[in-house]
Design a protein around this motif. Structure first.
Motif, short mmCIF file in Angstrom:
data_model
loop_
_atom_site.label_atom_id
_atom_site.label_comp_id
_atom_site.label_asym_id
_atom_site.label_seq_id
_atom_site.Cartn_x
_atom_site.Cartn_y
_atom_site.Cartn_z
N ILE A 67 -6.96 -76.97 11.90
CA ILE A 67 -7.12 -77.96 10.82
C ILE A 67 -8.33 -77.61 9.96
CG2 ILE A 67 -7.70 -80.36 10.36
CD1 ILE A 67 -4.96 -80.38 11.13
N ILE A 68 -9.43 -77.20 10.61
CA ILE A 68 -10.61 -76.79 9.83
C ILE A 68 -10.25 -75.61 8.95
CG2 ILE A 68 -12.95 -75.89 9.96
CD1 ILE A 68 -13.35 -77.25 12.53
N ALA A 71 -8.17 -76.64 6.05
CA ALA A 71 -8.97 -77.38 5.06
C ALA A 71 -9.78 -76.43 4.21
CB ALA A 71 -9.87 -78.37 5.76
N ILE A 72 -10.31 -75.37 4.83
CA ILE A 72 -11.12 -74.43 4.06
C ILE A 72 -10.24 -73.59 3.15
CG2 ILE A 72 -12.60 -72.41 4.27
CD1 ILE A 72 -13.79 -73.85 6.76
N ARG B 180 -11.14 -82.89 -1.97
CA ARG B 180 -10.02 -82.65 -1.04
C ARG B 180 -9.39 -83.98 -0.64
NH1 ARG B 180 -12.41 -79.74 2.37
NH2 ARG B 180 -11.56 -77.83 1.52
N VAL B 223 -9.33 -84.58 8.69
CA VAL B 223 -9.87 -83.38 8.06
C VAL B 223 -11.27 -83.65 7.52
CG1 VAL B 223 -9.63 -81.93 6.02
CG2 VAL B 223 -7.71 -82.25 7.51
N ILE B 226 -13.72 -83.93 10.44
CA ILE B 226 -13.93 -82.68 11.17
C ILE B 226 -14.72 -81.69 10.31
CG2 ILE B 226 -12.01 -81.12 10.71
CD1 ILE B 226 -11.59 -81.21 13.78
N LEU B 227 -14.55 -81.76 8.99
CA LEU B 227 -15.38 -80.93 8.11
C LEU B 227 -16.82 -81.41 8.14
CD1 LEU B 227 -13.22 -80.16 5.00
CD2 LEU B 227 -14.18 -78.56 6.61
#
Lengths: 91, 239
Positions: A67-68, A71-72, B180, B223, B226-227
């Protein structure tokens, strides 16, 4: 046919053309900008799935790392979205 | 019903801006966003207060249904968020902050499921505000772990790279972090509205709305938090 086209063109001003260019550019920006992240996320998920299939017990760790990563990877699509928004509403 | 939805499509993303004049300053606010984010916050607090009542029982007793459900939620949060911190002590210290952020964003995203309400996270100002909060937080951590000199060194070695470093660390990071969340929530809103307005006879509108809203909202809140964990980890690591 030609006459029809000419009459249709006569009503179009410069501002209209700018508007057309804006819409086109925003659409293209988002469309092309989403290509790369799409491929990237596809890669990431496919390899994560490979890993999970090989070692089902590592599912939790792989999932959150994936997931990380997703997202990036998505960040470039976010920048494209930003540019599209700027084109549509600000420029 | 359909005309109503079509009208909604026309006004999608439009804001009603109220302006306050204080002396020479003009403060522009969107009242709807403020009310919606207040509702989301109050919802989290109210749920906490209501659910707390079910936990008032001796610890030796068999856990009742609410406690079991809450245990499940906390276990999930623990497993997904706490395990991603670089160290255990940092995790236990930062877990309340990150999980609060998660719950707030989750309830903000889920607000759009209720009729008449709108997700406050579909306003870029809210998400950018949250991202700024995380940015300031991570920089405070950076100063704490490295000291002021180390903090300066982080951005100015080598000096000719500093514009790029500062650009990517201070400007691009909160922008991408905030946008995002906004982009995904807003896109979900647009998608659902368009599908509801144009394809209304073909799909079960409510089901789609609920499935989309719950799934998207959960994933995006996860997300974001977690970021946040990843950024705090980056700020506290020692080279």
């Amino acid at each position: 046919m030609l006459q029809e086209a000419q009459t249709a063109v006569q009503g179009i001003s410069g501002a209209d053309l700018v508007q057309v260019a804006k819409f086109l550019a925003a659409g293209l920006c988002m469309g092309i900008g989403a290509l790369g992240p799409g491929i990237g996320i596809g890669n990431a998920v496919s390899h994560a799935l490979d890993g999970i299939a090989r070692q089902p017990e590592s599912r939790g760790a792989l999932f959150s790392t994936m997931i990380i990563g997703c997202a990036i990877v998505e960040t470039t699509a976010i920048y494209a979205l930003l540019i599209s928004i700027v084109l549509l509403f600000v420029a | 019903m359909r005309e109503e939805l079509g009208k909604l499509l026309d006004h999608l993303g439009q804001k009603e801006i109220a302006t306050w004049h204080i002396g020479d300053f003009a403060i522009q606010v969107d009242p709807k966003t403020i009310v919606m984010s207040a509702i989301a916050g109050l919802l989290v607090v109210a749920l906490a207060l209501i659910l707390r009542r079910a936990l008032r029982q001796p610890i030796e007793d068999k856990p009742n249904r609410t406690q079991a459900a809450l245990d499940f939620v906390v276990d999930q949060l623990n497993g997904q968020l706490l395990s991603n911190f670089s160290s255990k002590s940092l995790g236990t210290r930062m877990f309340p902050f990150v999980s609060t952020l998660f719950l707030y964003i989750l309830f903000s995203n889920w607000l759009s499921l209720l009729p008449g309400l709108e997700a406050p996270t579909s306003d870029p100002n809210v998400t950018l505000g949250l991202a700024l909060l995380v940015l300031v937080m991570s920089h405070v951590f950076l100063v704490r772990t490295k000291g002021l000199r180390g903090y300066k060194k982080e951005f100015f070695t080598p000096w000719w790279l500093s514009p790029i470093t500062i650009m990517s660390e201070v400007v691009a990071r909160p922008l991408s972090h905030g946008f995002r969340l906004f982009g995904n929530v807003f896109a979900e809103m647009v998608l659902v509205t368009i599908v509801l307005a144009k394809l209304e006879p073909f799909v079960i509108p409510i089901g789609l709305r609920v499935i989309f809203g719950i799934g998207f909202g959960l994933i995006q809140a996860f997300v974001f938090s977690i970021l946040t964990v990843a950024y705090i980890n980056l700020a506290t690591e020692k080279h």
